[in-house]
Write an enzyme that holds these catalytic residues in place. Structure first.
Site, PDB file in Angstrom:
ATOM      1  CG  ASP A 473      -1.915  -1.207   1.268  1.00  0.00           C
ATOM      2  OD1 ASP A 473      -1.567  -2.463   1.105  1.00  0.00           O
ATOM      3  OD2 ASP A 473      -3.112  -1.001   1.184  1.00  0.00           O
ATOM      4  CD  GLU A 611      -4.040  -9.585  -1.983  1.00  0.00           C
ATOM      5  OE1 GLU A 611      -5.353  -9.214  -1.679  1.00  0.00           O
ATOM      6  OE2 GLU A 611      -3.103  -9.471  -1.215  1.00  0.00           O
TER       7      GLU A 611
END
Length: 915
Positions: A473, A611
Site C-alpha cells: 500500500d 490475490e
C-alpha cells in the site's frame, strides 16, 4: 439564491421552492432509514438546481432545537429500524448541498440565511459528525472514522465511559508496537504478529450516590453527538443521559492527540447534573489489562501481548510501565489530573490487577458544570530507547497549552496538504477526511529527526485488521508525502532500508540473491504472512500463498525512484536508495530464467496484485508464471537501473555494491526479452495461462450473494476455486497504468517485440474491469485513474466517487470497523491531483494537463517538485501556477518559464498566458 424549504408532518413532507409548494406522502413516524434515504433521493431528483435548503420545524417540536446561531441546530429522529438520523446531515449528504434547521418563526429572516449557509458549508467540509448511540459494527466503524491520532499515538473515537466489548472498542495504538503470540486454532498452532492494543489511559466515568458507574449500556441515551474537527484534530462529544431512576446528566468531552508533541494526548471532561443534587464520584483509570479483540475473526487467537511491570498513583499523578511478551518493547503510560471541583489531596488512589484507579467523591449541585482535565503521556522503548521509563518524572503540560500546540501544528500541515474543491461539498469533505487520516497515520512532526522507525500501516493507527502490518500500500501512500512532505517520505523509506539485511537473509534462505522483502512487514521486517488461511465461509483451512506477492519489492523500488525524481535528493540515493535498488534488482535478476524453446526470460512462482489467483489449479506449489504486472515492472526497473549506472554521479557507488558492466549487459538483455503475452485485441494476459481460464457468470453470483467482493471465498464455499476463473480481486495488469504513463507502458511492451494499436489502453481497461470484483477498496481508484487517462470521464467519476465514499459509507460491509484503509484514502488524493488536475510528477519538468470534472467549479492545492513549491489553481477556463523558484513547466504540452512568486495565468481554452 435557490433554497428549498422543507417541512415534515407525521404523514407528509412539504417542499417550498420558488414560491411554489410540493407535497410528498411520507410516514415520518413509522419510516426506516432507507425510507428516509429514498425521500431525500426523490427530492434530490426533483430539485437539482438548488444552493441548499432550510428544514423547518416548530419551536416546540420534537428533537433538540438548540443551536449556535449559525444554522447548526439539530433535528434528530430515531427510525423504525433503530437508526439515528440527523435530518439536516442526511439531506446535506443526499443532495450534496448545505441544509440547516430553522424554527418556523425564523425562516423568513432572509438577511441572516446567507451567513448561516456559508458557516454551515464551511463546517460541513471540515468535519464529520454522528448522532445517536449505535453498537457493534456500526459503532466500530464510527470509532475508526472518529479516531484522533498524531502519527505515533492513535485513539479510537469512543466515549471515555466505554469499555471493550462486542458493542464498543476503545483502543490505543502506538506506531511500531508489535508482538508475536502463539495460538491454538483447532488442530493448528498459529503464530501471529499483532499490532498491540496498548494500555488505555482514556477511561473516565461517573456514578451518582451508590449507583453503578455510568456506561452506555446502563443508562438511557437521550441525545449524543460526536464531532471530529479536521482542522484541529479535536474530537468532541455531547452526551445527554438519564439513569434508571430518572436523574439526567449532560456530559461533554474533548479529546485530541497532540500533533506537536507525539507522546501526549488530552481529555477535557465536563458534566452538569440537570435535575438533581447529591453525592457523586468521578473515576478515572489507567488500564493495563487491554487485549487485542478489535477484529471478530481474530478473537479465537491469543489476545494478550504485554504484561504490566509496575504501576501506581499519588494524588493527581498516575503511571503504568509494561512490556510486550515476545518483542520486549517497553511501554510507559502516565497521566495527570486537574479540575475545578477538587484538589490533589481529594484524589483517592488505588492500584491492583494491572489497573490504576483514581476517584474523587464530591457533592454536586444541580445545573452546575464540573470539569476535569486529564493529560496523558505515552512512550515506547522503540521511540524512546534511553528514557521510556522516565515517563513517571515528566511534567505534563496543561490542556490549554497542548490545545494551542496541536492547533498550530495542524494548521501547519493543512497549509501544505489541503486540496480545495469548489462546487462539490461532499467531495471536498471526503478529501479532507482522507487527508486528516493520512496525516494522523504518519505525521511530519512525529517522523522528523529519526524519531520513529516505522512506515504507514494498511489500516493506519485506527484498528487491528491486517494486524497493523505494512504492505505494498506504500505505493499508493508515498506520492502524497512526496508531493507535500518529502522529508517525511524520506523517513518512511528508511523503514525499508533498516530492514534490508533481513530481506537479504530471507532471499538467501529461499535460494535467491539480493533482497526479498516480505509481503507483510511489521516490527523487524521478517515475513509475517500466514501460510494457512481459515476461510470464514467454509470453515476450512486453506494454504495461503500470498507471501509470493514479491512485487512488494518493486513497490519499494518505485517509491525510492519517485522520491528521488521529485526531490533530487542525491545524498539519499548514495547513502540508502542505490543500495535498496541494487539488492532488489539482484533479486529479480536471479528470478529471470531463460527458456531456449521460446527464446524468452520467464519469472515463475509469484503472485500479482490480483490475490485471487495464487497458483495453477493442478499445481502443488503456489505461485504463477509471467505475471504481466510483475514482468513489466521488472523491465521498468532494469531500464531505470541501466540509466542510473550510466549516470556518472552514481556509477562508482553502484560499483561498490557489485553492480558492474557485466550486470548491465544482463539487464539490457533481459529487459527486452521478458515474456509477456497479448491476444489479438491487444489485451495483455494477466499471467501465463490466464486466457485459458473459464469466464464467470457474474450476474448469477450477484443475484445469489449480493456482495461478491470476496469472490474467492464464495467459490471455495461452493468447492470451486478462483484459480479456475477469469476473476480478479483488484487491478492487476492495469496497475501498470497507475505507476507509469501510457507512453511508458506502451514503450515497455513494444520493446519486448509486440506491436500495439493506439486504443490498447482502453481495450485492456474494459476487458479487466468486467472481470474484477473490487474485493479491495483500492481497486476502483486504480480503474478511475486509468479511465480518466483515456478520456472516459463518466466512468472515471463513478469509480472515483465509489472509492471516495468507500470508508465513509463502509461499502464492504464492516471492514472500516477494523480500521480505515490508508491506501485508498491516499489514492483518492493522488487521483484528484494527478488525474483531474492532470499533474505528472514523474518527469524532470512538471507536467500539467487538467481534466476537471464537470461537477467541480475549481481545484487548488500546493505541491513540491524538484525543490520548488508550486501553488496551482485549475478551473474549466483557467490555469494559474506560481512557484517560489524560477523553473520551466509544461501546461497542455506547451513550455512556460515561471518567475519566482509571480503567478502565471493561462486561458486553458485559448492557450493565452497572462501575468
Amino acid at each position: 439564491m435557490n433554497y428549498l424549504y422543507i417541512a415534515f408532518t407525521d404523514i407528509s413532507v412539504s417542499v417550498g421552492y420558488n414560491n411554489n409548494k410540493y407535497d410528498y406522502t411520507f410516514d415520518t413516524v413509522n419510516s426506516t432509514y432507507h425510507d428516509w434515504l429514498n425521500i431525500a433521493k426523490k427530492i434530490n431528483s426533483d430539485f437539482q438546481l438548488i444552493d441548499g435548503g432550510v428544514i423547518q420545524r416548530p419551536v416546540d417540536g420534537d428533537g433538540d432545537g438548540d443551536g449556535d446561531g449559525d444554522g447548526k441546530k439539530s433535528y434528530v429522529i430515531k427510525t423504525q429500524d433503530n437508526k439515528t438520523i440527523d435530518v439536516a446531515n442526511l439531506f446535506t449528504e443526499s443532495l450534496n448541498k448545505p441544509f440547516i434547521i430553522e424554527n418556523i418563526r425564523e425562516v423568513n429572516q432572509q438577511n441572516s440565511l446567507e451567513r448561516k449557509f456559508i458557516h454551515r458549508e464551511k463546517e460541513l467540509t471540515w468535519s464529520i459528525e454522528y448522532s445517536g448511540l449505535t453498537s457493534g459494527k456500526d459503532e466500530y466503524c464510527q470509532e475508526s472514522l472518529l479516531t484522533v491520532a498524531n502519527g505515533y499515538i492513535g485513539l479510537r473515537g469512543t466515549l471515555p465511559e466505554m469499555t471493550a466489548s462486542h458493542d464498543y472498542y476503545p483502543a490505543t495504538y502506538i506506531a511500531g508496537l508489535y508482538n508475536q503470540a502463539t495460538s491454538q486454532v483447532n488442530d493448528h498452532q498459529v503464530v501471529n504478529e499483532d499490532f498491540v492494543n496498548a494500555p488505555n489511559g482514556q477511561f473516565i466515568s461517573l456514578k451518582i450516590g451508590d449507583g453503578d458507574y455510568i456506561h452506555p449500556n446502563n443508562v438511557t441515551t437521550l441525545a449524543l453527538t460526536r464531532h471530529l474537527d479536521f482542522k484541529t484534530g479535536v474530537l468532541s462529544s455531547d452526551w445527554l443521559i438519564e439513569t434508571t431512576d430518572g436523574k439526567q446528566l449532560n456530559i461533554r468531552c474533548f479529546k485530541f492527540a497532540n500533533m506537536a508533541n507525539m507522546s501526549h494526548y488530552c481529555l477535557h471532561y465536563q458534566f452538569i447534573p440537570l435535575n438533581f443534587s447529591g453525592e457523586m464520584t468521578l473515576l478515572t483509570r489507567l488500564e493495563g489489562n487491554t487485549c487485542n479483540a478489535g477484529v471478530e475473526r481474530y478473537r479465537s487467537l491469543n489476545q494478550n501481548h504485554y504484561s504490566v511491570l509496575e504501576g501506581g498513583a499519588k494524588q493527581q499523578n498516575a503511571y503504568l510501565l509494561a512490556q510486550t511478551h515476545q518483542s520486549k518493547i517497553g511501554i510507559g503510560l502516565a497521566s495527570s489530573l486537574c479540575g475545578d471541583f477538587f484538589s490533589p489531596q481529594d484524589i483517592i488512589c488505588h492500584f491492583s490487577d494491572s489497573v490504576v484507579e483514581q476517584s474523587i467523591i464530591f457533592n454536586a449541585q444541580k445545573n452546575t458544570p464540573y470539569t476535569v482535565e486529564k493529560s496523558v503521556a505515552l512512550t515506547t522503548s522503540t521511540a524512546y530507547p534511553d528514557n521510556w521509563q522516565d515517563i513517571t518524572k515528566w511534567e505534563l503540560p496543561s490542556w490549554q497549552t497542548q490545545l494551542a500546540e496541536t492547533k498550530q501544528a495542524w494548521q501547519t500541515l493543512w497549509n501544505e496538504a489541503d486540496i480545495a474543491v469548489s462546487g462539490d461539498l461532499m467531495t471536498q469533505k471526503l478529501l479532507r477526511l482522507h487527508t486528516y487520516h493520512l496525516l494522523s497515520s504518519a505525521s511530519p512532526f512525529s517522523n522528523e529527526k529519526n524519531k520513529l522507525d516505522v512506515s504507514v500501516t494498511a489500516r493506519g493507527l485506527h484498528g487491528e485488521a491486517y494486524r497493523g502490518h505494512i504492505f505494498w500500500d506504500e505505493i499508493f501512500i508515498f506520492p502524497f508525502y512526496i508531493m507535500h512532505f518529502p522529508d517525511t517520505a524520506r523517513q518512511l523509506l528508511l523503514y525499508r532500508y533498516r530492514r534490508l539485511e533481513t530481506a537479504r537473509l530471507a532471499a538467501k534462505a529461499a535460494g535467491f540473491q539480493g533482497a526479498m522483502f516480505p509481503w507483510q512487514s511489521g516490527h523487524d521486517g521478517t515475513e509475517q504472512t500466514q501460510v494457512l488461511h481459515l476461510n470464514p465461509l467454509s470453515g476450512q483451512w486453506d494454504p495461503d500463498h500470498s507471501c509470493r506477492q514479491r512485487h512488494v519489492s518493486l513497490a519499494i523500488a518505485y517509491n525510492v525512484w519517485l522520491y528521488w525524481r521529485n526531490t533530487l535528493d542525491n545524498p539519499f540515493m548514495k547513502e540508502y536508495g542505490l543500495e535498496l535498488l541494487n539488492d532488489i534488482t539482484l533479486f529479480w535478476l536471479g528470478l529471470c530464467q531463460w527458456d531456449e524453446q521460446d527464446q524468452r526470460f520467464h519469472i515463475s512462482g509469484v503472485m500479482g496484485p490480483d490475490e485471487f489467483h495464487e497458483k495453477y489449479a493442478d499445481a502443488q506449489e503456489g505461485g504463477l508464471k509471467d505475471n504481466a504486472y510483475t514482468n513489466l515492472m521488472v523491465a521498468w526497473l532494469f531500464n531505470e537501473m541501466t540509466t542510473l549506472y550510466r549516470d556518472k554521479r552514481f556509477t562508482d557507488k553502484l560499483s561498490e555494491f557489485g553492480f558492474s558492466a557485466n550486470t548491465l549487459d544482463k539487464l539490457c538483455q533481459i529487459k527486452t526479452q521478458l515474456a509477456v503475452t497479448l491476444n489479438q485485441d491487444d489485451v495483455i494476459e494477466q499471467f501465463a495461462g490466464y486466457f485459458a481460464l473459464d469466464d464467470l457468470d457474474w450476474e448469477s453470483y450477484r443475484q445469489k450473494y449480493g456482495n461478491i467482493y470476496r469472490m474467492d471465498r464464495i467459490l471455495r464455499k461452493e468447492n470451486k476455486s478462483a484459480d479456475d476463473f477469469k476473476v480478479a480481486k483488484q487491478a492487476d495488469t492495469l496497475m501498470l497504468f497507475n505507476n507509469l504513463d501510457k507512453t511508458t507502458v506502451k514503450s515497455l511492451i513494444e520493446s519486448l517485440g509486440h506491436s500495439l494499436s493506439e486504443s490498447f489502453t482502453e481495450k485492456n481497461l474494459h476487458y479487466y474491469l468486467k472481470r474484477t470484483s473490487h474485493g479491495s477498496t483500492l481497486s476502483r481508484i486504480v480503474h478511475a485513474y486509468l479511465a480518466e487517462q483515456i478520456q472516459l470521464h463518466d466512468l472515471s467519476w463513478q469509480l472515483y466517487q465509489d472509492a471516495l465514499y468507500s470508508d465513509y459509507n463502509d461499502i464492504q460491509g464492516g471492514t472500516t470497523a477494523e480500521g480505515i484503509h490508508t491506501g485508498v484514502m491516499a489514492a483518492t488524493l493522488n487521483t484528484t491531483i494527478m488525474a483531474y488536475a492532470g499533474i505528472d510528477i514523474r518527469q524532470d519538468i512538471l507536467n500539467i494537463a487538467p481534466s476537471l470534472p464537470k461537477q467541480w467549479q475549481g481545484l487548488s492545492f500546493k505541491l513540491r517538485h524538484q525543490c520548488a513549491l508550486f501553488h496551482i489553481r485549475v478551473t474549466h477556463n483557467n490555469i494559474t501556477v506560481m512557484s517560489d523558484k524560477a523553473c520551466t513547466i509544461s501546461i497542455n504540452n506547451h513550455l512556460y518559464s515561471l518567475v519566482p512568486n509571480t503567478p502565471l495565468s493561462l486561458n486553458s481554452k485559448e492557450g493565452n498566458a497572462n501575468g
